[in-house]
Design an enzyme around this catalytic site. Sequence first.
Site, mmCIF file in Angstrom:
data_model
loop_
_atom_site.group_PDB
_atom_site.id
_atom_site.type_symbol
_atom_site.label_atom_id
_atom_site.label_comp_id
_atom_site.label_asym_id
_atom_site.label_seq_id
_atom_site.Cartn_x
_atom_site.Cartn_y
_atom_site.Cartn_z
ATOM 1 N N GLU A 248 -11.032 25.493 16.769
ATOM 2 C CA GLU A 248 -10.411 23.714 16.932
ATOM 3 C C GLU A 248 -11.160 22.727 16.035
ATOM 4 O O GLU A 248 -10.575 21.667 16.282
ATOM 5 C CB GLU A 248 -11.225 23.917 18.507
ATOM 6 C CG GLU A 248 -10.847 22.431 18.596
ATOM 7 C CD GLU A 248 -10.705 22.383 20.038
ATOM 8 O OE1 GLU A 248 -10.736 23.405 21.354
ATOM 9 O OE2 GLU A 248 -11.111 21.937 21.345
ATOM 10 N N ARG B 251 3.526 -8.869 3.799
ATOM 11 C CA ARG B 251 3.011 -10.164 4.988
ATOM 12 C C ARG B 251 2.144 -11.022 3.346
ATOM 13 O O ARG B 251 1.983 -11.024 3.032
ATOM 14 C CB ARG B 251 1.540 -9.832 5.904
ATOM 15 C CG ARG B 251 1.040 -10.750 6.493
ATOM 16 C CD ARG B 251 1.888 -11.797 7.459
ATOM 17 N NE ARG B 251 1.087 -12.315 8.041
ATOM 18 C CZ ARG B 251 1.885 -13.130 8.885
ATOM 19 N NH1 ARG B 251 3.006 -13.399 9.473
ATOM 20 N NH2 ARG B 251 0.848 -13.360 9.669
ATOM 21 N N GLN C 291 -9.447 -10.009 -2.212
ATOM 22 C CA GLN C 291 -9.913 -8.935 -1.746
ATOM 23 C C GLN C 291 -11.261 -8.911 -0.721
ATOM 24 O O GLN C 291 -10.587 -7.814 -0.668
ATOM 25 C CB GLN C 291 -11.530 -9.500 -2.667
ATOM 26 C CG GLN C 291 -11.998 -8.566 -3.127
ATOM 27 C CD GLN C 291 -13.287 -9.409 -3.871
ATOM 28 O OE1 GLN C 291 -14.835 -9.975 -3.237
ATOM 29 N NE2 GLN C 291 -13.584 -8.542 -4.900
#
Length: 391
Positions: free
Chosen positions: A246, A272, A283
Site C-alpha cells: 500500500e 496568464r 522569477q
Amino acid sequence: MNFDFDAGFDTETRELRDMVVRFARRELDSSGRFDDAEDFRRRWLLAGKQGLTGTTVPGEYGGSGLDAVSAAATMEALGYGCADTGFAFSVAAHLFAAVMPIVEFGTGEQRAAWLPALCSGERIAAHAITEPEAGSDALHLRTRARPVDDGHVLSGSKCFITNAPVADVFVVQAATDPRGGFFGLTTFLVEASTPGLTVGRPYDKVGLRGSPTADVHFDDCYVPAGAVLGAEGSGASIFSSSMKWERTCLFAAYLGAMRRVLESTVDHVRDREQFGSPIGGFQAVSHRIVDMLGRYEGARLLLYRAARSLSDGTADEVGPALAKIAVSEAAVQLGLDAVQLRGGLGIMDGEAETLLRDALPARIFSGTNEIQKNNVARALGLGRRRPAARR
C-alpha cells in the site's frame, strides 16, 4: 511539458501505462459527481474488465500477474488519466490492502473462492483494522475474536474503512489474544452479508470524496474456521506485508495526479498575463514551478525504488515508509502551490484545489507520516530507549 514519464520502464510497461491513461480518460469520467454510488459501481466494473482491480493477482485467478513496478506504473497512469483520485484510491486500497493478503496468505480454497470475482470487478474488498481507540497504536485492538466450535465470534467496531459501503468481503484484523502483542492478532475473511455485520453511513469527507468510507460493526458475528487468513496469531505480519504494497503502489496514484496538475499549472503560468507579460516569466513564479517539479521527481524516484525492492524481494520497512512520506508531503505542497499560482481561480472548484483536498488524507492513512518517521528512525537505531537508572 517535456520531462521523463518512463522512469526506465520497458516497452511492455510503457504500453500498459499508455493504455491505462487512455482508458481512464475515456471511461472513468465521473462528470464531476465523485460521490455518486451508482456511477461508482459502473466505473468499478469497467475498471475490472480492464484488469485494474487485479493487476498483481496471478493469472490463474484472473489477474494480470504484474510485479510491483508495473503495478505502480499502472496506478500512476490511473491517477494521471482519472480526475477522480478518490476512485483510484479505492481501486488501490481494494487491491493492495485487501486482495494481496489473500494472494500471499490465503489457502488454495480461499484464493479460488474470492480472487476471480475480486479481479473481474464483480466483487469489492475492504481492509478493516482502524478503530476509534486504535489508530496509530494498531496492535491494541478492541475488536475481539472469541473461539467457538468450528470458528470464531467477532465483536467490536472499525472506523474510517475504505470501500466499506460497497464491499462484498472484509479483511478484518481482530484480537485473538489481547495480551499477545504482535502475535495476538488474527486476520479473518468476513462476507458483508454475514449476520451481525453492519456498515454505517458513508462519511462526508473533505477529500477523496470519490472513495466511499464508513464504520463497520461486528455484533457477535460468527465466522467459520475456514475464514481465518493465514495462521492464528499472524495478523500483524499479514498487515505489515500489505502495508509495504500500500505505501508503495497505492501512493503511485498520487504521482499521476501530481503530474496532471503540474502540467496544467505550467500551461496556466505560460498563458496568464499580468503587467504585460506571462506570469511564468516572473522569477517568484518560475522558481515555485521548479520547486514543484523537484518535489514530484524526488518522490517518484523514492517510490519506484521501493517498488523495485518489492519486485525483487528485498523490501524492508524503510523504503515504503520513505516513499509514503515523500509522495504525501509532495502532493500536499504541490496542491498548495498550484492553488496559489492560480490566484482566485485556485480556490474555485477545479483540479488544483481537488488535489490539495485529496492529498491531505495521504499524510494520515497507511500509517501517519509521524509513525513512518518513527519506523525509519528505529531502523537506524534511533528508537526510543528507556532512560538509564539513576545511581
